[in-house]
Design a protein around this motif. Structure first.
Motif, PDB file in Angstrom:
ATOM      1  N   TYR A   1      23.238  41.718  41.541  1.00 51.60           N
ATOM      2  CA  TYR A   1      22.579  40.420  41.346  1.00 51.60           C
ATOM      3  C   TYR A   1      22.703  39.549  42.601  1.00 51.60           C
ATOM      4  CZ  TYR A   1      20.810  36.153  39.381  1.00 51.60           C
ATOM      5  OH  TYR A   1      20.041  35.038  39.169  1.00 51.60           O
TER       6      TYR A   1
ATOM      7  N   ARG B 276      13.822  26.422  40.828  1.00 52.51           N
ATOM      8  CA  ARG B 276      15.152  25.786  40.840  1.00 52.51           C
ATOM      9  C   ARG B 276      15.016  24.305  41.189  1.00 52.51           C
ATOM     10  NH1 ARG B 276      18.933  29.724  40.235  1.00 52.51           N
ATOM     11  NH2 ARG B 276      18.530  31.774  41.089  1.00 52.51           N
TER      12      ARG B 276
ATOM     13  N   GLY C 271      27.091  29.395  33.493  1.00 55.43           N
ATOM     14  CA  GLY C 271      26.740  30.680  34.104  1.00 55.43           C
ATOM     15  C   GLY C 271      26.101  30.487  35.460  1.00 55.43           C
TER      16      GLY C 271
ATOM     17  N   GLU D 106      31.544  29.692  35.465  1.00 55.52           N
ATOM     18  CA  GLU D 106      31.093  31.068  35.744  1.00 55.52           C
ATOM     19  C   GLU D 106      32.230  32.037  35.391  1.00 55.52           C
ATOM     20  OE1 GLU D 106      28.291  32.857  36.452  1.00 55.52           O
ATOM     21  OE2 GLU D 106      29.738  34.470  36.237  1.00 55.52           O
TER      22      GLU D 106
ATOM     23  N   ALA E  31      30.016  29.779  28.392  1.00 54.66           N
ATOM     24  CA  ALA E  31      29.115  28.767  27.833  1.00 54.66           C
ATOM     25  C   ALA E  31      29.423  28.504  26.363  1.00 54.66           C
ATOM     26  CB  ALA E  31      27.678  29.251  27.987  1.00 54.66           C
ATOM     27  N   GLU E  32      30.094  29.449  25.730  1.00 52.99           N
ATOM     28  CA  GLU E  32      30.383  29.295  24.305  1.00 52.99           C
ATOM     29  C   GLU E  32      31.601  28.405  24.064  1.00 52.99           C
ATOM     30  OE1 GLU E  32      29.726  32.168  25.818  1.00 52.99           O
ATOM     31  OE2 GLU E  32      28.426  33.435  24.588  1.00 52.99           O
TER      32      GLU E  32
ATOM     33  N   SER F  12      20.233  28.218  33.940  1.00 55.59           N
ATOM     34  CA  SER F  12      19.133  28.991  34.518  1.00 55.59           C
ATOM     35  C   SER F  12      19.460  30.469  34.409  1.00 55.59           C
ATOM     36  CB  SER F  12      18.857  28.577  35.972  1.00 55.59           C
ATOM     37  OG  SER F  12      19.896  28.909  36.820  1.00 55.59           O
TER      38      SER F  12
HETATM   39  C1  LIG Z   1      21.215  36.474  35.668  1.00 54.29           C
HETATM   40  S1  LIG Z   1      22.682  35.656  36.108  1.00 54.29           S
HETATM   41  C2  LIG Z   1      22.071  34.012  36.479  1.00 54.29           C
HETATM   42  C3  LIG Z   1      22.948  33.286  37.424  1.00 54.29           C
HETATM   43  C4  LIG Z   1      22.490  31.871  37.827  1.00 54.29           C
HETATM   44  N1  LIG Z   1      22.477  30.972  36.694  1.00 54.29           N
HETATM   45  C5  LIG Z   1      21.155  31.863  38.509  1.00 54.29           C
HETATM   46  O1  LIG Z   1      20.277  31.074  38.129  1.00 54.29           O
HETATM   47  O2  LIG Z   1      20.982  32.610  39.476  1.00 54.29           O
HETATM   48  C6  LIG Z   1      23.484  35.429  34.536  1.00 54.29           C
HETATM   49  C7  LIG Z   1      24.816  34.736  34.662  1.00 54.29           C
HETATM   50  O3  LIG Z   1      25.380  34.487  33.372  1.00 54.29           O
HETATM   51  C8  LIG Z   1      26.778  34.676  33.462  1.00 54.29           C
HETATM   52  N2  LIG Z   1      27.343  34.851  32.104  1.00 54.29           N
HETATM   53  C9  LIG Z   1      27.452  35.979  31.370  1.00 54.29           C
HETATM   54  N3  LIG Z   1      28.028  35.703  30.187  1.00 54.29           N
HETATM   55  C10 LIG Z   1      28.280  34.379  30.167  1.00 54.29           C
HETATM   56  C11 LIG Z   1      28.882  33.485  29.233  1.00 54.29           C
HETATM   57  N4  LIG Z   1      29.321  33.916  28.047  1.00 54.29           N
HETATM   58  N5  LIG Z   1      29.002  32.191  29.582  1.00 54.29           N
HETATM   59  C12 LIG Z   1      28.549  31.736  30.778  1.00 54.29           C
HETATM   60  N6  LIG Z   1      27.970  32.526  31.696  1.00 54.29           N
HETATM   61  C13 LIG Z   1      27.844  33.828  31.403  1.00 54.29           C
HETATM   62  C14 LIG Z   1      26.890  35.902  34.349  1.00 54.29           C
HETATM   63  O4  LIG Z   1      28.193  36.091  34.842  1.00 54.29           O
HETATM   64  C15 LIG Z   1      25.869  35.545  35.414  1.00 54.29           C
HETATM   65  O5  LIG Z   1      26.407  34.730  36.401  1.00 54.29           O
END
Ligand SMILES: C[S@@+](CC[C@H](N)C(=O)[O-])C[C@H]1O[C@@H](n2cnc3c(N)ncnc32)[C@H](O)[C@@H]1O
Length: 228
Positions: free
Chosen positions: A19, A34, A49, A70, A97-98, A113
């Motif tokens: 990623y 963004r 996240g 994160e 996030a939960e 996002s």
């Molecule tokens: C596709 S990436 C998007 C990252 C960033 N928000 C962006 O816009 O580029 C998804 C993100 O969600 C995070 N993530 C996964 N599970 C999560 C959770 N339970 N709570 C918060 N973030 C989480 C991942 O670690 C990752 O950084």
């Protein structure tokens, strides 16, 4: 041992590295989304996240503080580096996030996002978001979502599991807009579009603003918003 109801730690070492590279190579196409996501924000913000921190350069100077949550260690390290370059104060913390590390009704905005597709518990994430926002505070979201086209939606359902294995637990078939209104938010702005550079499964996108209503009864009235 994990306590009852406690989440598994988020560890996606391979996805995180992929990623980090892929997101940079696509940033020229994504950057305008963004900017729109964050335009006009002010005050205290939580970003859930935050990944490798690609939103960080776009926070306007009117934002006084960002708490960026994160859970993935590799991405969090990259986010920490990105936070040091940002023009607004950004604190990067471990968490999910939960279970947001913020008191009730204290925040002006929550930014999400490309993460509401990935959180294991979407309803709980939105309940947490609602809890930490002050009445009138907003959820800014940018997301790929479940397709309106029934045929594509069926493919999103069929390929949900293999897609998730490849993409750090992402669910391509979530009706995220419906989940946001069900969680008690009032939709203020909603733009639906096909993001052509993405694979078909995750092409339907939304960019929007939803408010924690100042009066709970006003939430459902806001479901019908004109779509740009
Ligand atoms: C596709 S990436 C998007 C990252 C960033 N928000 C962006 O816009 O580029 C998804 C993100 O969600 C995070 N993530 C996964 N599970 C999560 C959770 N339970 N709570 C918060 N973030 C989480 C991942 O670690 C990752 O950084």
């Amino acid at each position: 041992m994990r306590a009852l109801g406690q989440q598994r730690p988020v560890r996606h070492p391979v996805f995180a590295r992929c990623y980090a590279r892929l997101s940079h190579s696509m940033e020229a196409a994504v950057v305008e989304h963004r900017r729109q996501l964050l335009a006009g924000l002010a005050g205290c913000v939580v970003e859930v996240g935050a990944g490798n921190g690609l939103n960080f350069p776009h926070y306007p100077a009117t934002v006084t503080e960002v708490l960026a949550v994160e859970p993935e260690p590799y991405l969090r390290r990259l986010a920490l580096a990105a936070a040091r370059q940002a023009r607004v104060p950004i604190r990067v913390v471990d968490g999910t996030a939960e279970a947001l590390p913020a008191p009730d009704a204290t925040l002006d905005a929550v930014v999400a996002s490309l993460v509401l597709c990935t959180v294991p518990d979407l309803a709980r994430t939105l309940a947490e978001t609602h809890r930490v926002l002050r009445p009138g505070g907003t959820l800014r979201f940018y997301q790929h979502v479940r397709a309106d086209d029934p045929q594509l939606a069926r493919w999103q359902d069929r390929l949900e599991r293999p897609w998730g294995w490849l993409s750090g637990g992402c669910h391509p078939n979530r009706d995220i807009v419906a989940a946001i209104t069900t969680a008690g938010f009032r939709m203020l702005e909603l733009d639906r579009f096909d993001f052509q550079i993405m694979p078909p499964l995750v092409r339907p996108h939304v960019l929007g603003v939803a408010e924690r209503p100042t009066h709970p009864a006003s939430a459902r009235q806001g479901e019908e918003v004109s779509q740009a």
